[in-house]
Design a protein around this motif. Structure first.
Motif, mmCIF file in Angstrom:
data_model
loop_
_atom_site.group_PDB
_atom_site.id
_atom_site.type_symbol
_atom_site.label_atom_id
_atom_site.label_comp_id
_atom_site.label_asym_id
_atom_site.label_seq_id
_atom_site.Cartn_x
_atom_site.Cartn_y
_atom_site.Cartn_z
ATOM 1 N N UNK A 73 0.837 -1.203 0.000
ATOM 2 C CA UNK A 73 0.000 0.000 0.000
ATOM 3 C C UNK A 73 0.875 1.258 0.000
ATOM 4 N N UNK A 74 0.270 2.381 -0.407
ATOM 5 C CA UNK A 74 0.926 3.676 -0.238
ATOM 6 C C UNK A 74 0.035 4.552 0.632
ATOM 7 N N UNK A 75 0.660 5.474 1.355
ATOM 8 C CA UNK A 75 -0.067 6.339 2.276
ATOM 9 C C UNK A 75 0.168 7.791 1.899
ATOM 10 N N UNK A 76 -0.925 8.560 1.769
ATOM 11 C CA UNK A 76 -0.806 9.995 1.545
ATOM 12 C C UNK A 76 -1.209 10.687 2.832
ATOM 13 N N UNK A 77 -0.311 11.464 3.390
ATOM 14 C CA UNK A 77 -0.577 12.108 4.667
ATOM 15 C C UNK A 77 -1.158 13.503 4.464
ATOM 16 N N UNK A 78 -1.597 14.115 5.568
ATOM 17 C CA UNK A 78 -2.204 15.450 5.475
ATOM 18 C C UNK A 78 -1.157 16.538 5.563
ATOM 19 N N UNK A 79 -1.369 17.463 6.511
ATOM 20 C CA UNK A 79 -0.400 18.516 6.789
ATOM 21 C C UNK A 79 0.322 18.093 8.063
ATOM 22 N N UNK A 95 1.081 -6.537 5.341
ATOM 23 C CA UNK A 95 0.820 -5.309 4.587
ATOM 24 C C UNK A 95 2.060 -4.429 4.661
ATOM 25 N N UNK A 96 2.559 -4.071 3.486
ATOM 26 C CA UNK A 96 3.806 -3.309 3.435
ATOM 27 C C UNK A 96 3.513 -1.896 2.938
ATOM 28 N N UNK A 97 3.967 -0.883 3.679
ATOM 29 C CA UNK A 97 3.802 0.501 3.227
ATOM 30 C C UNK A 97 4.978 0.854 2.325
ATOM 31 N N UNK A 98 4.706 0.946 1.021
ATOM 32 C CA UNK A 98 5.776 1.203 0.064
ATOM 33 C C UNK A 98 6.289 2.628 0.173
ATOM 34 N N UNK A 99 5.373 3.567 0.300
ATOM 35 C CA UNK A 99 5.777 4.965 0.346
ATOM 36 C C UNK A 99 4.788 5.797 1.123
ATOM 37 N N UNK A 100 5.275 6.912 1.666
ATOM 38 C CA UNK A 100 4.425 7.791 2.469
ATOM 39 C C UNK A 100 4.839 9.223 2.162
ATOM 40 N N UNK A 141 -4.573 2.211 -1.512
ATOM 41 C CA UNK A 141 -4.089 3.542 -1.162
ATOM 42 C C UNK A 141 -4.836 4.012 0.073
ATOM 43 N N UNK A 142 -4.116 4.438 1.107
ATOM 44 C CA UNK A 142 -4.791 5.106 2.218
ATOM 45 C C UNK A 142 -4.555 6.599 2.052
ATOM 46 N N UNK A 143 -5.620 7.304 1.614
ATOM 47 C CA UNK A 143 -5.492 8.735 1.337
ATOM 48 C C UNK A 143 -5.862 9.559 2.564
ATOM 49 N N UNK A 144 -6.524 8.937 3.540
ATOM 50 C CA UNK A 144 -6.783 9.552 4.833
ATOM 51 C C UNK A 144 -7.783 10.700 4.791
#
Lengths: 317, 339
Positions: A158-164, A185-190, A217-220
């Motif tokens: 998975x990839x993670x998009x963070x906020x501010x 579950x592996x987080x490829x990039x953040x 994708x976890x876009x949060x």
């Protein structure tokens, strides 16, 4: 703007009339201090606050609500001073920009004998507030992770998009990471996407270029998620992955409701919590109903089955 | 990263010794860009893939086109801080217009053309308004555009009710190819960017207007005594900036089909940074269009490279961006000064 002017006029009229028939119906003044509508979620917050203002003032004719919006923590501290000294409020409902910087300004309000309701972010000294309507950021991360675990069978990239970069973002991400610990579950990039559509689009384009296989994708956040959706569509990789946003934006809830395979679920972090807080406070002020010390707004998982319950087509968010 | 930057930074020195007349002010930005490309390739080979390059150039188009307009304003010794907010407002009004007109004009090309026209006209009008306040109102450009920056952004927030303005989806389907489509494998935004740069270079280097901009930026009083109509040229430069914003909005709207209070946030700073990295003087008098193009591409590349590598903590992104920008400018300036 127009509404604010009308409001100021009403307030002036209220002050002018006060000495005449005051004792029969004592005006009760409630101040609401929230962040300005600078991004989608805050826009929703403002809309719900204004809706609640209309509804409550109709319900309780002797209730006067004053909403102040601030651009940053310092501006919010100034607003608090104005609400107390200029508008002479009896109660304050506040959604603090940041916990630490606003703790003392809110303490000042409390020391002047006002009733204080804190929403979403807690103050560093919880003894100040009379009521706490808590948003639940860690739970939001956790619920998202739980759904992802189940949907991916505990295995995937998975990839993670963070906020501010803020406490809110850290709480969500920490809880998410904690929950997927021990799985495959592996987080490829953040990367940070600043709760912004354009940034979500850009970051996701780059993630798609960098990683040949992404399962989820976890876009949060729903704004970020909408940018992500466009990037995925552009790359033609809709079949490969699914996206989990968060907050409960109407566009996203609609997608969940319509069983969009790209967006199978959403996690609520409802801006409507401000309306709940205003309602609880107003009811207590006027009907003198007893209040709980704490109300927790759940980070509910929205699926096609329950989506229609959380769909507000009229909200700008 | 340190390993690769050492040989790169010594390169201009080598070049100067070999070619005594080598103009660093002119070629500095291109050298910095080359260095960045090497850095990107080292960070991740995917960097050079056609898909990635196309993505980066396409997304550079918005700020790049705006920065070309900014080159004129800055060359003329002024500054425009309102471009990001104006882009958001123009995008918002354009979307509202298209949604409102679709019952009469349908959801085809006609309604899109109307939306684009509204965006461009509004942007040019706003640019002219800035220009007139600066020249006729005799107010510093910084203050005028700081004011309009706030006005435009809160107008779009007001129009959107604090939320997001979204284009109706049938119109979006019509409009979408303007961002995602292209000719001979080159996307329309890249083509538009190249065309605007070409026309911009012609205007700045080959026309009287371009030379007057530089003359005014270099010394406004002397320009006035040389019977250059300073007010008119300056106002025109602002109008041109507005036009560039309008063109950028035209290709921005079909990307996500929405505008909100966060649209175009900090674009003004990105545009100004692109202009200065490109070798244009912030105090005016000297402008470089192709330098601006390179500056804009560099800014987008830095973001892209950071996203393509997991080697650096995301908390440090801003620090790395800042360092690269300063080093890039230092490289050309110190070289130019020593010459």
């Amino acid at each position: 703007m127009k509404m604010k002017l009308g409001f100021a006029a009403a307030l002036l009229a209220g002050i002018a009339l006060a000495p005449l028939g005051a004792s029969a119906q004592q005006k009760v003044r409630m101040g609401v201090s929230i962040p300005a509508a600078t991004h989608g979620w805050a826009g929703g917050l403002n809309w719900h606050a204004q809706q609640a203002e209309k509804q409550l003032e109709k319900q309780y004719p002797n209730l006067d609500i004053r909403i102040a919006t601030a651009k940053d923590a310092a501006g919010q501290a100034n607003d608090l001073e104005d609400l107390v000294s200029v508008h002479n409020i009896d109660a304050l409902v506040i959604l603090p920009f940041e916990s630490a910087p606003l703790t003392d300004p809110v303490r000042e309000v409390k020391n002047k004998g006002k009733f204080v309701t804190v929403v979403d972010r807690g103050l560093t000294d919880p003894s100040i507030q009379n009521v706490y309507v808590a948003g639940n950021n860690p739970q939001m991360g956790k619920v998202s992770a739980q759904y992802m675990k189940q949907k991916l069978n505990n295995k995937g990239n998975i990839v993670v998009l963070r906020g501010i970069p803020t406490v809110i973002d850290n709480q969500r991400v920490d809880a998410f990471m904690e929950e997927i610990k021990g799985t495959d579950i592996k987080v490829l990039g953040m990367q940070y996407a600043n709760w912004n559509r354009d940034d979500g689009f850009k970051v996701m384009q780059d993630f798609l270029a960098r990683f040949p296989k992404i399962d989820a994708v976890w876009a949060q956040d729903d704004d970020i998620a909408l940018g992500v959706i466009e990037a995925v569509k552009q790359a033609g990789r809709e079949k490969e992955l699914f996206i989990i946003g968060g907050a409960g934006m109407k566009d996203m809830i609609k997608r969940v409701m319509d069983r969009d395979v790209l967006v199978p679920a959403d996690v609520l972090y409802p801006p409507g919590m401000i309306a709940d807080a205003m309602q609880i406070t107003a009811k207590h002020l006027i009907e003198k109903t007893p209040v709980q010390k704490e109300y927790v707004i759940e980070a509910t998982l929205v699926t096609p089955e329950n989506a229609s319950k959380y769909y507000y087509p009229d909200s700008p968010f | 990263m340190t390993q690769s930057s050492t040989p790169e930074s010594s390169q201009p020195g080598v070049g100067r010794r070999a070619l005594p007349s080598f103009d660093l002010k002119l070629y500095g930005p291109f050298l910095a860009l080359a260095a960045l490309v090497v850095l990107g390739t080292l960070a991740n080979p995917v960097f050079l893939s056609p898909g990635n390059i196309a993505n980066v150039l396409t997304r550079t188009a918005f700020t790049g086109i705006i920065a070309i307009g900014a080159t004129f304003v800055i060359t003329a010794g002024a500054i425009d801080l309102s471009v990001g907010s104006l882009a958001a407002l123009a995008a918002g009004v354009s979307i509202m217009t298209m949604n409102a007109l679709s019952p009469e004009l349908g959801t085809g090309v006609a309604v899109v053309v109307a939306g684009v026209l509204v965006a461009v006209l509004l942007s040019v009008a706003a640019g002219t308004f800035n220009g007139l306040l600066v020249t006729k109102g005799r107010i510093e450009a910084f203050i005028v555009t700081l004011g309009t920056m706030g006005i435009f952004r809160s107008l779009v927030t007001y129009l959107a009710d604090g939320g997001t303005l979204s284009l109706a989806s049938p119109i979006r389907t019509t409009y979408r190819p303007v961002y995602y489509g292209g000719l001979f494998g080159i996307s329309y935004p890249i083509i538009a960017f190249a065309a605007v740069a070409l026309v911009g270079a012609l205007i700045l280097y080959r026309t009287r207007f371009g030379r007057y901009c530089a003359a005014i930026g270099s010394n406004e009083e002397v320009a006035r005594y040389s019977s250059i109509r300073v007010d008119r040229i300056k106002t025109l430069a602002f109008a041109l900036q507005g036009l560039c914003v309008g063109i950028a909005v035209m290709i921005y709207v079909p990307r996500l089909g929405s505008a909100s209070a966060t649209t175009g946030l900090l674009w003004e700073l990105e545009a100004i940074a692109a202009v200065i990295i490109g070798g244009t003087m912030l105090k005016g008098g000297y402008g470089r269009i192709w330098g601006t193009v390179v500056g804009a591409v560099m800014l987008a590349l830095i973001d892209n490279i950071l996203n393509l590598t997991g080697a650096v903590s995301v908390y440090l992104n801003g620090a790395i961006q800042g360092t690269i920008i300063i080093v890039a400018v230092l490289l050309q300036r110190s070289g130019a000064a020593r010459r």
